[in-house]
Scaffold this active site. Structure first.
Site, PDB file in Angstrom:
ATOM      1  N   GLY A  87       0.820  -1.191   0.000  1.00 36.75           N
ATOM      2  CA  GLY A  87       0.000   0.000   0.000  1.00 36.75           C
ATOM      3  C   GLY A  87       0.860   1.248   0.000  1.00 36.75           C
TER       4      GLY A  87
ATOM      5  CB  VAL B 184       4.304   2.352   7.558  1.00 30.69           C
ATOM      6  CG1 VAL B 184       4.612   0.956   8.097  1.00 30.69           C
ATOM      7  CG2 VAL B 184       4.091   3.319   8.715  1.00 30.69           C
TER       8      VAL B 184
ATOM      9  CD  GLU C 280      -3.964  -1.001  -4.890  1.00 26.59           C
ATOM     10  OE1 GLU C 280      -5.198  -0.900  -4.992  1.00 26.59           O
ATOM     11  OE2 GLU C 280      -3.318  -0.626  -3.904  1.00 26.59           O
TER      12      GLU C 280
ATOM     13  CE  LYS D 220      -5.932  12.618  15.360  1.00 25.33           C
ATOM     14  NZ  LYS D 220      -5.751  13.732  14.411  1.00 25.33           N
TER      15      LYS D 220
END
Length: 507
Positions: free
Chosen positions: A270, A274, A295, A409
């Site tokens: 993806g 990372v 992809e 966060k």
């Protein structure tokens, strides 16, 4: 190559016009298929002109919104510009623009999030409605009217086939030396006439170098000279490096156990920092003669190819940092020896993914203790980007790996939770979960066994006590003990627990 040399068909040269003139051919309510996949190969001029036209119509009190179908995410000149003028009635199948996201989550824009391998066939089946116009970037128009693709394929073949009218943007910035890098497969069929896609290796070429189109459908040709707008990848942080290290150690272990060959199996990754960290780690790793069936071609894969570690990469688009995109364009003549770009219905085809035995590596927003993964929603109701192709690969991969930092966060949120607030990938499609804390191999484990491994290996130490307590009480109090849950607490347990801990510390 000059703009004039890019448009060799005399009939189509007579249709050259400005972006404003081309945008005037798109009417309110139209469904428009636009090129573009992860910031590559999107039209640069017509969407901006169309946004200005929509804005002017709204200023006059006239309704003007359109449906926009793409390959995946595009860029501010397309998604951002049209969202700012409230130009979208419907958007599909994937987006990553902050203006789009805001309008979707406020309810102003309709959005359909679709597995990327499904989009072309949905269009052919008629599930999405009628496609009125295609706006597609290409690198050149040949003398016989065939089209040389640019830096992404996505769903362009389908848009060109299906649309009533076609507007071309011919981008002279794209190096025409990439001629031969593309593989446009015209062999797909609708049920019951489908045939296997004849790919047995990532480098197999099964289609044409060019798009084929009836030139009479082309109503406008717009000349551009603009590079794709890509964002730079930030250098991998400490957590990304730890995640990459865990994955590389795991892959080496699988080789030692005889479950993977020494050159592994084709990789899918993806998009993101990372993922690039994992690919970067492979450069220093022991693996040679690697391949990819994915992809998007990212910086990390480009580096692997240049380092001689990766022999071949198949994708539907490039998704590169600005510097890498410039290098790729300059080296197109050489890169096409190692790179092939296909339509996304082939790059993401479940049959091919299963046949090749892909090692799939994708990110997530949150994973629960049983291995279910949420990769699209915040708090269960607000879309982030979309599922993209992660579902195509996760369901069909030889190894399905999901990775994330253990918290978000600045530690305020645990990415390992009792129950995900939205399910994109069920526990049945998730083999491995990885955080900077460690790796959980879930293959062959029962739900209760998975919970223990995920909590102990992947959860941040600040959240392990809460997750252990939840699981222990669920084992005792859950009506069903196969996948124990406290349904009245699953979605609010961690925030409440953290508030309680803060209160106790204050005392």
């Amino acid at each position: 190559m000059s703009n004039a040399a890019r448009i060799l068909n005399p009939a189509l040269r007579s249709k050259i016009m400005s972006a404003d003139e081309a945008a005037a051919l798109i009417t309110p309510g139209a469904n428009v298929g636009m090129s573009g996949f992860t910031g590559a190969g999107y039209p640069k001029a017509v969407p901006l002109a169309l946004a200005n036209r929509i804005d002017a119509a709204h200023a006059r009190g006239e309704p003007f919104r359109i449906g926009v179908w793409t390959g995946a995410s595009t860029a501010p000149e397309l998604d951002g510009a049209l969202a700012k003028v409230n130009g979208f009635a419907m958007r599909l199948p994937y987006q990553s623009d902050p203006n789009c996201r805001k309008q979707i989550n406020s309810g102003e824009m309709e959005y359909t999030d679709i597995h990327l391998s499904h989009v072309a066939q949905y269009a052919w089946f008629g599930f999405l409605g009628h496609l009125d116009v295609a706006v597609v970037e290409v690198a050149a128009v040949l003398e016989d009217g065939r089209l040389l693709p640019a830096n992404s394929i996505g769903n362009n073949k389908t848009w060109l086939d299906q649309a009533d009218k076609v507007i071309l943007e011919v981008n002279s910035w794209v190096n025409a030396g990439l001629d031969g890098m593309h593989d446009i497969y015209y062999g797909t069929r609708r049920p019951p006439d489908r045939r296997p896609v004849p790919i047995n290796n990532p480098g197999d070429r099964i289609g044409d170098r060019y798009y084929t189109i009836d030139p009479s459908k082309i109503v406008a040709v717009v000349e551009t000279d603009s590079r794709d707008r890509n964002s730079p990848f930030t250098p991998p942080d400490a957590n990304s490096k730890l995640i990459a290290g865990h994955i590389l150690d795991f892959l080496a272990h699988e080789v030692r156990r005889g479950r993977l060959p020494r050159n592994m199996l084709p990789l899918q990754s993806g998009v993101g920092n990372v993922a690039n960290a994992v690919l970067g780690g492979l450069i220093e790793g022991p693996f040679e003669d690697l391949t990819a069936y994915t992809e998007v071609l990212q910086d990390g894969m480009l580096d692997l190819i240049k380092a001689g570690k990766m022999r071949f990469a198949s994708a539907t688009a490039v998704s590169l940092s600005p510097d890498a995109a410039l290098a790729f364009n300059n080296d197109a003549q050489e890169m096409k020896k190692s790179v092939i770009l296909r339509p996304q219905e082939i790059s993401n085809h479940p049959e091919v993914i299963r046949r090749l035995g892909i090692i799939a590596m994708n990110g997530l927003i949150e994973a629960d203790i049983y291995g279910n993964v949420n990769s699209t929603h915040i708090g269960g109701t607000a879309i982030m980007n979309g599922i993209g192709g992660s579902g195509d690969f996760a369901r069909n991969a030889f190894l399905s790996i999901f990775m994330t930092p253990s918290t978000a966060k600045n530690g305020a949120i645990s990415c390992i939770v009792p129950m995900v607030t939205h399910v994109d990938h069920t526990e049945h499609d998730v083999h491995v979960v990885v955080t900077e804390q460690g790796l959980a191999d879930l293959r062959g484990l029962s739900p209760k066994q998975r919970a223990k491994v995920i909590i102990e290996n992947c959860a941040h130490p600040d959240y392990k006590p809460a997750l252990r307590e939840y699981f222990t009480r669920a084992l005792e109090e859950s009506p069903g003990r196969h996948t124990p849950h406290l349904l009245d607490e699953a979605f609010r347990f961690l925030p409440e627990w953290k508030a309680q801990q803060a209160s106790r510390a204050a005392e």
